[in-house]
Design a protein around this motif. Structure first.
Motif, mmCIF file in Angstrom:
data_model
loop_
_atom_site.group_PDB
_atom_site.id
_atom_site.type_symbol
_atom_site.label_atom_id
_atom_site.label_comp_id
_atom_site.label_asym_id
_atom_site.label_seq_id
_atom_site.Cartn_x
_atom_site.Cartn_y
_atom_site.Cartn_z
ATOM 1 N N THR A 76 34.917 54.852 21.701
ATOM 2 C CA THR A 76 35.922 55.883 21.476
ATOM 3 C C THR A 76 36.922 55.408 20.432
ATOM 4 N N GLU B 86 29.164 60.120 32.561
ATOM 5 C CA GLU B 86 30.137 60.905 31.808
ATOM 6 C C GLU B 86 29.876 62.385 32.001
ATOM 7 N N LYS C 67 40.023 56.606 20.821
ATOM 8 C CA LYS C 67 41.265 56.768 21.575
ATOM 9 C C LYS C 67 41.855 55.411 21.934
ATOM 10 N N SER D 14 38.189 58.446 28.727
ATOM 11 C CA SER D 14 37.105 59.420 28.601
ATOM 12 C C SER D 14 36.919 60.151 29.925
ATOM 13 N N ASP D 15 36.113 61.190 29.889
ATOM 14 C CA ASP D 15 35.805 61.960 31.094
ATOM 15 C C ASP D 15 34.589 61.334 31.779
ATOM 16 N N SER D 16 34.792 60.119 32.282
ATOM 17 C CA SER D 16 33.688 59.404 32.912
ATOM 18 C C SER D 16 34.195 58.513 34.040
#
Length: 112
Positions: free
Chosen positions: A38, A99, A40, A71-73
């Motif tokens: 990422t 994820e 981010k 993250s969405d994980s």
């Protein structure tokens, strides 16, 4: 005996802090990864876990999950703690990361 409480670092530079464990073997803490796919900012993420029979085993097994802030994980870790003849503690773990995907047809690529 192995004591999971404290600061742990791995060979990739990630670190985690495990707070005090209760009598049932549950614990919480934080994980700060040094490895991420990422752009981010990487923030410490909360972890929750449990150790098998705390205090009763020399080389206990344990498991914990991390809900990543970056993250969405979510990652699930399972492992065992080993203590060598000098008292050095080592954690050996295996992990699975899941994820979020946008549809059920993409589920095949959601787990690493």
């Amino acid at each position: 005996q192995c004591d999971l409480q404290g600061l742990w670092r791995n060979e990739l530079g990630s670190n985690m802090t495990i707070l005090a464990m209760n009598s049932a073997g549950t614990f919480s803490g934080s994980y700060h990864t040094a490895v991420a796919a990422t752009n981010k900012q990487i923030l410490a993420s909360a972890l929750q876990g449990v150790q098998q029979h705390p205090g009763a085993k020399r080389h206990p097994t344990f498991g914990f999950t991390v809900q990543w802030q970056l993250s969405d994980s979510t990652t699930a870790f399972v492992g065992q703690c080993f203590v060598d003849h000098r008292g050095k503690e080592t954690l050996e773990t295996t992990w699975l990361l899941r994820e979020e995907v946008l549809s059920h047809k993409d589920t095949w690529k959601a787990t690493r």
